[in-house]
Scaffold this active site. Sequence first.
Site, PDB file in Angstrom:
ATOM      1  N   ARG A 250       0.851  -1.180   0.000  1.00  0.00           N
ATOM      2  CA  ARG A 250       0.000   0.000   0.000  1.00  0.00           C
ATOM      3  C   ARG A 250       0.896   1.241   0.000  1.00  0.00           C
ATOM      4  NH1 ARG A 250      -3.525  -2.507  -1.716  1.00  0.00           N
ATOM      5  NH2 ARG A 250      -5.595  -2.893  -0.869  1.00  0.00           N
ATOM      6  N   GLU A 279      -3.291   7.500  -4.833  1.00  0.00           N
ATOM      7  CA  GLU A 279      -3.609   6.931  -6.151  1.00  0.00           C
ATOM      8  C   GLU A 279      -4.894   7.528  -6.719  1.00  0.00           C
ATOM      9  OE1 GLU A 279      -3.666   2.650  -5.947  1.00  0.00           O
ATOM     10  OE2 GLU A 279      -1.684   2.626  -5.024  1.00  0.00           O
ATOM     11  N   HIS A 297      -0.415  -0.050  -9.794  1.00  0.00           N
ATOM     12  CA  HIS A 297      -1.145  -0.918  -8.842  1.00  0.00           C
ATOM     13  C   HIS A 297      -1.637  -2.188  -9.551  1.00  0.00           C
ATOM     14  CE1 HIS A 297      -3.741  -0.959  -4.937  1.00  0.00           C
ATOM     15  NE2 HIS A 297      -3.457  -2.203  -5.334  1.00  0.00           N
TER      16      HIS A 297
HETATM   17  C1  DGY Z   1      -5.685  -6.048  -2.986  1.00  0.00           C
HETATM   18  O1  DGY Z   1      -6.211  -7.120  -3.192  1.00  0.00           O
HETATM   19  O2  DGY Z   1      -5.604  -5.536  -1.865  1.00  0.00           O
HETATM   20  C2  DGY Z   1      -5.154  -5.308  -4.178  1.00  0.00           C
HETATM   21  O3  DGY Z   1      -4.302  -4.292  -3.797  1.00  0.00           O
HETATM   22  C3  DGY Z   1      -6.292  -4.732  -4.954  1.00  0.00           C
HETATM   23  O4  DGY Z   1      -7.203  -4.211  -4.065  1.00  0.00           O
END
Ligand code: DGY
Length: 334
Positions: A250, A279, A297
């Site tokens: 993250r 983001e 991402h």
């Molecule tokens: C997750 O599964 O957490 C990915 O980052 C997409 O949300």
Amino acid sequence: MPGTRFHKFDHKPRVIVTRRLPEAVETRMAELFDVTLNLDDHPMTTAELRAAVAEAEVLAPTVTDVIDSALIGAAGPQLKLIANFGVGVDHIDLAAARARGITVTNTPGVLTDDTADLVMALILAVPRRIAEGERLIREGVWTGWSPTGMLGHRITGKRLGIVGMGRIGQAVAARARAFGLAIHYHNRNRLPKAIEGPLEATWWPTLDAMLARVDIVSLNCPETPETHHIINADRLRLMQRHAFLINVARGTLIDEAALVDALEAGRIAGAGLDVFEQEPAIHPGLLGRPDVVLLPHMGSATFEARQEMGEKVITNIRVFADGHRPPDQVLEDY
Ligand code: DGY
């Protein structure tokens, strides 16, 4: 929670899905549930989310939706389940959901390998300058092989420090071992010997001590109040000047402004980032740098993972609607 009783539905649950999902998943949902799909895939506004929680019995959101306490406060009493499409649930206020008696589920396990693969891709791409080399060719400025051209750093024999040794951290470790990296990790709890042994992994009880000793740092922990900005200016100062930072977890784990300062001052050697603090906005200080690799991402972005994530969402909803504990219930201390 032990002893929790789950509400059994006597009708098809009213499900609202906030983004487009793989076609086969949407079709199955339409067969099983009274579902509203988001066929044009626009990220829902707060007003649209409010309308959704006022009507849905099950909300199926993703990481792009902010499910905070205000939104949960706006939910009608019919909202019983938030079945997240994704493993990370930092965009959902779990305490607020729990206080309202709303169960939350996620989709663990099915994206582990793909996400770990992307970590490896960045562990290779940043020290070996792969994205930079690719740009050289596309920009038409490559003049041919030379003994001193495009030199990067060998990863074999280097030390990898994994922050967060859950499913994805362990999958990264297994891959990195095969590339000849020595595995170090920081985790709240030390792993059992049966896991540590085959990986020859070294546990560091404190993150600061590990950061000062490893050559590559990979962040693989969830975003929580404890891990927010876990990599800040002080921690970046602890890292070695030749070290690389990789983040496929993250964006908010890193203080991005501090990272830009550290890169500019040459306090670390580079970064590979698949996730960002705001983001889809990217800190302007990152965009022009040759020593960073930036990805949109895409850790779990394989057809296979997204299909299996959808299947997990469906299973969680079905089991829940049947009056049972859904297999991927997220507890607050996740
Ligand atoms: C997750 O599964 O957490 C990915 O980052 C997409 O949300």
